[in-house]
Scaffold this active site. Structure first.
Site, PDB file in Angstrom:
ATOM      1  N   CYS A  88      -6.433  -0.630   6.143  1.00 56.59           N
ATOM      2  CA  CYS A  88      -5.446  -1.674   5.917  1.00 56.59           C
ATOM      3  C   CYS A  88      -5.659  -2.810   6.918  1.00 56.59           C
ATOM      4  CB  CYS A  88      -4.038  -1.099   6.061  1.00 56.59           C
ATOM      5  SG  CYS A  88      -2.709  -2.293   5.749  1.00 56.59           S
ATOM      6  N   ASP A  98      -3.458  -4.311   8.518  1.00 52.19           N
ATOM      7  CA  ASP A  98      -2.404  -4.272   9.532  1.00 52.19           C
ATOM      8  C   ASP A  98      -2.997  -4.375  10.941  1.00 52.19           C
ATOM      9  OD1 ASP A  98      -0.358  -3.094  11.407  1.00 52.19           O
ATOM     10  OD2 ASP A  98       0.765  -2.878   9.540  1.00 52.19           O
ATOM     11  N   ARG A 102      -2.020  -3.348  13.637  1.00 54.06           N
ATOM     12  CA  ARG A 102      -1.799  -2.184  14.502  1.00 54.06           C
ATOM     13  C   ARG A 102      -2.793  -1.059  14.255  1.00 54.06           C
ATOM     14  NH1 ARG A 102       4.194  -1.281  12.485  1.00 54.06           N
ATOM     15  NH2 ARG A 102       3.031  -1.723  10.550  1.00 54.06           N
ATOM     16  N   HIS A 150      -1.934   4.175   6.583  1.00 56.30           N
ATOM     17  CA  HIS A 150      -1.129   4.347   7.804  1.00 56.30           C
ATOM     18  C   HIS A 150       0.351   4.355   7.460  1.00 56.30           C
ATOM     19  CE1 HIS A 150       0.361   0.125   8.288  1.00 56.30           C
ATOM     20  NE2 HIS A 150      -0.708  -0.145   7.570  1.00 56.30           N
ATOM     21  N   CYS A 190       3.405   1.311   6.498  1.00 58.00           N
ATOM     22  CA  CYS A 190       2.606   0.271   5.821  1.00 58.00           C
ATOM     23  C   CYS A 190       3.523  -0.643   5.007  1.00 58.00           C
ATOM     24  CB  CYS A 190       1.573   0.922   4.912  1.00 58.00           C
ATOM     25  SG  CYS A 190       0.546  -0.268   3.994  1.00 58.00           S
TER      26      CYS A 190
END
Length: 203
Positions: A42, A44, A46, A98, A101
């Site tokens: 992803c 993202d 993080r 994750h 999400c």
């Protein structure tokens, strides 16, 4: 400009530190790459694969998009996959979702967010296919986490069914596919106990 300056300064410190630790690192990397893993994750911020796996530069080839979607009509993804499998000959591909999400949450909550709704069509289809299982899970967070896992497993199967992967297996190329989920709250990767190593593994 202040954010850019900070990034440039941090880069200079990082490069200096690595050069001190391993003087030949960057000159060796400049000669070419030979990663052992393709990471499909992803976007993202993080979930950076090299950091969360504590991997060396050059060891992971990466493709990331919102909700780690494996799309069989996504030219960007297919180009990365073909290059990794055919030219780099990676040994394994990891599909990594994750928890927490945003893409999965939007699909699960049936939110309308504009253009991204089109991208999340694949996610919504997966959740619809598993609606019976999800609807009986008590607790919003548990349902959310399971939705992440089910979506990641579905993308793993989508990956196994691509012609690129199936052709590699026909050629007897060593290639394993795995699914993981990253738990942001603990920093740990969770293996979803599902993998593919040949066309025989598909139903």
């Amino acid at each position: 400009m202040s954010n850019l300056k900070n990034l440039l300064n941090q880069n200079a410190k990082w490069a200096y530190k690595l050069n001190r630790q391993s003087p030949k690192l960057f000159t060796d990397l400049a000669k070419g790459q030979s990663p052992h893993t393709l990471w499909l994750g992803c976007s993202d911020s993080r979930v950076p694969p090299e950091q969360l796996t504590d991997s060396n530069l050059g060891s992971i080839f990466t493709h990331r998009n919102i909700a780690n979607v494996v799309g069989n009509q996504d030219i960007s993804f297919l180009s990365v996959l073909e290059y990794a499998v055919v030219h780099l000959k990676v040994k394994q591909i990891i599909v990594c979702g994750h928890y927490q999400c945003g893409g999965i949450k939007a699909a699960l909550d049936k939110q309308h967010s504009g253009l991204i709704d089109n991208w999340l069509f694949t996610v919504k289809s997966t959740l619809k296919n598993h609606s019976k299982e999800l609807n009986v899970i008590s607790g919003q967070n548990k349902r959310f986490n399971r939705a992440v896992e089910l979506h990641t497993l579905a993308q793993l199967e989508n990956l196994a069914r691509t012609t690129i992967v199936q052709t590699a297996w026909v050629r007897k190329q060593e290639l394993e596919l795995h699914a993981c989920v990253f738990d942001i709250a603990s920093g740990r990767l969770k293996y979803l106990d599902k993998s593919y190593q040949s066309n025989e593994d598909l139903d």
